[in-house]
Design a protein around this motif. Structure first.
Motif, PDB file in Angstrom:
ATOM      1  N   GLY A  35       0.793  -1.231   0.000  1.00 55.50           N
ATOM      2  CA  GLY A  35       0.000   0.000   0.000  1.00 55.50           C
ATOM      3  C   GLY A  35       0.816   1.268   0.000  1.00 55.50           C
ATOM      4  O   GLY A  35       0.280   2.362   0.240  1.00 55.50           O
ATOM      5  N   ARG A  36       2.116   1.154  -0.272  1.00 57.64           N
ATOM      6  CA  ARG A  36       2.983   2.329  -0.227  1.00 57.64           C
ATOM      7  C   ARG A  36       2.715   3.319  -1.354  1.00 57.64           C
ATOM      8  O   ARG A  36       3.204   4.448  -1.318  1.00 57.64           O
ATOM      9  CB  ARG A  36       4.451   1.892  -0.234  1.00 57.64           C
ATOM     10  N   ASN A  37       1.952   2.903  -2.344  1.00 58.88           N
ATOM     11  CA  ASN A  37       1.603   3.806  -3.441  1.00 58.88           C
ATOM     12  C   ASN A  37       0.257   4.487  -3.221  1.00 58.88           C
ATOM     13  O   ASN A  37      -0.311   5.077  -4.150  1.00 58.88           O
ATOM     14  CB  ASN A  37       1.601   3.056  -4.773  1.00 58.88           C
ATOM     15  N   GLY A  38      -0.256   4.413  -1.985  1.00 55.22           N
ATOM     16  CA  GLY A  38      -1.514   5.091  -1.670  1.00 55.22           C
ATOM     17  C   GLY A  38      -2.728   4.189  -1.647  1.00 55.22           C
ATOM     18  O   GLY A  38      -3.838   4.649  -1.354  1.00 55.22           O
ATOM     19  N   MET A  39      -2.548   2.916  -1.965  1.00 58.89           N
ATOM     20  CA  MET A  39      -3.694   2.007  -1.968  1.00 58.89           C
ATOM     21  C   MET A  39      -4.081   1.637  -0.537  1.00 58.89           C
ATOM     22  O   MET A  39      -3.268   1.123   0.228  1.00 58.89           O
ATOM     23  CB  MET A  39      -3.391   0.737  -2.755  1.00 58.89           C
ATOM     24  N   HIS A  40      -5.324   1.907  -0.182  1.00 55.33           N
ATOM     25  CA  HIS A  40      -5.862   1.536   1.116  1.00 55.33           C
ATOM     26  C   HIS A  40      -7.379   1.627   1.046  1.00 55.33           C
ATOM     27  O   HIS A  40      -7.934   1.979   0.001  1.00 55.33           O
ATOM     28  CB  HIS A  40      -5.322   2.449   2.227  1.00 55.33           C
ATOM     29  N   GLY A  41      -8.045   1.317   2.133  1.00 56.15           N
ATOM     30  CA  GLY A  41      -9.493   1.483   2.211  1.00 56.15           C
ATOM     31  C   GLY A  41     -10.253   0.739   1.129  1.00 56.15           C
ATOM     32  O   GLY A  41     -10.022  -0.444   0.867  1.00 56.15           O
TER      33      GLY A  41
END
Length: 264
Positions: A35-41
């Protein structure tokens, strides 16, 4: 190895994950979303169903890297309890039981959640889920009278609420787990319990701050040191990463900015 049960973590701090993951439940498959590229939720939830499609997973445990399992064997007992009592979803309410989360009590916070994945996978529909980010007055009939903290049944604070609202509207049965915030010398960590009252895990929060902020790093290390030094095993999780997600996220934000300027 129980191939029908798996655990997946969306990880932004791999340093922390390297310390907490050996305490995760053993003898099941471990997956990671980078998720280090902004992927979450919500984006992470959609990506989970894409990458785990047709992998013959019956039950899926979602646990963030800032989850520290105290009694990991209780996780599989929790799955067995859910099977026996016909629950398809479990986790911690997003409102009413944690002081700093005064939001929607019908939704579940994604730091820890168990899904009857095979049943949800049968009807999974991304477009339909997105249409469920709304609340109708008195729609859900949960008994909220025992909640001791603030909550807001109209809250749409997190975009991923639509996933849990969709599941409730589809008739999936929810098991909401009890928590407390009584960890010694730590007024942030949330401890989560299984239905028989036994401690399952500690959720430390602030994963991104680990290794960057002294207060949170020391606080989380203190919890890790409180766990008995048992054989933590060795495993290599399967890691998924959407190489283009960061670029797509940036383009989406830029498009939104342009749209807002044009509408002024």
């Amino acid at each position: 190895m129980n191939d029908k049960i798996a655990i997946i973590s969306t990880v932004v701090n791999f340093e922390l994950y390297s310390k907490t993951s050996p305490l995760f439940p053993k003898n099941i498959n471990h997956y990671v979303i980078d998720g280090r590229n902004g992927m979450h939720g919500l984006a992470s939830i959609f990506y989970i169903f894409k990458k785990l499609k047709n992998k013959d997973i019956d039950w899926l445990i979602m646990a963030d890297e800032d989850v520290i399992f105290k009694n990991p064997e209780k996780t599989l007992e929790l799955v067995a309890y859910m099977k026996k009592n016909n629950f398809q979803v479990s986790g911690v309410r997003e409102g009413g039981i944690i002081s700093h989360k005064p939001f929607n009590p019908y939704a579940i916070n994604t730091f820890f959640s168990i899904l009857h994945f095979s049943e949800i996978e049968k009807i999974f529909n991304k477009k339909e889920i997105k249409k469920n980010q709304y609340i109708s007055p008195d729609e859900f009939k949960d008994d909220l009278s025992q909640l001791s903290m603030k909550f807001d049944t109209a809250s749409l604070y997190e975009p991923y609420y639509c996933f849990y609202f969709w599941l409730k509207r589809k008739g999936f049965k929810f098991l909401y787990l009890n928590v407390d915030t009584n960890f010694p010398a730590d007024d942030i960590t949330t401890s989560v319990y299984v239905p028989d009252g036994n401690l399952l895990l500690h959720h430390t929060w602030y994963a991104r701050a680990y290794g960057q902020n002294i207060k949170h790093t020391d606080r989380i290390n203190n919890i890790l040191e409180s766990i008995p030094n048992t054989d933590k095993g060795d495993f290599s999780p399967i890691i998924f990463k959407d190489q283009h997600f960061g670029w797509k996220l940036k383009m989406k934000k830029n498009f939104t900015k342009i749209k807002m300027k044009l509408n002024k």
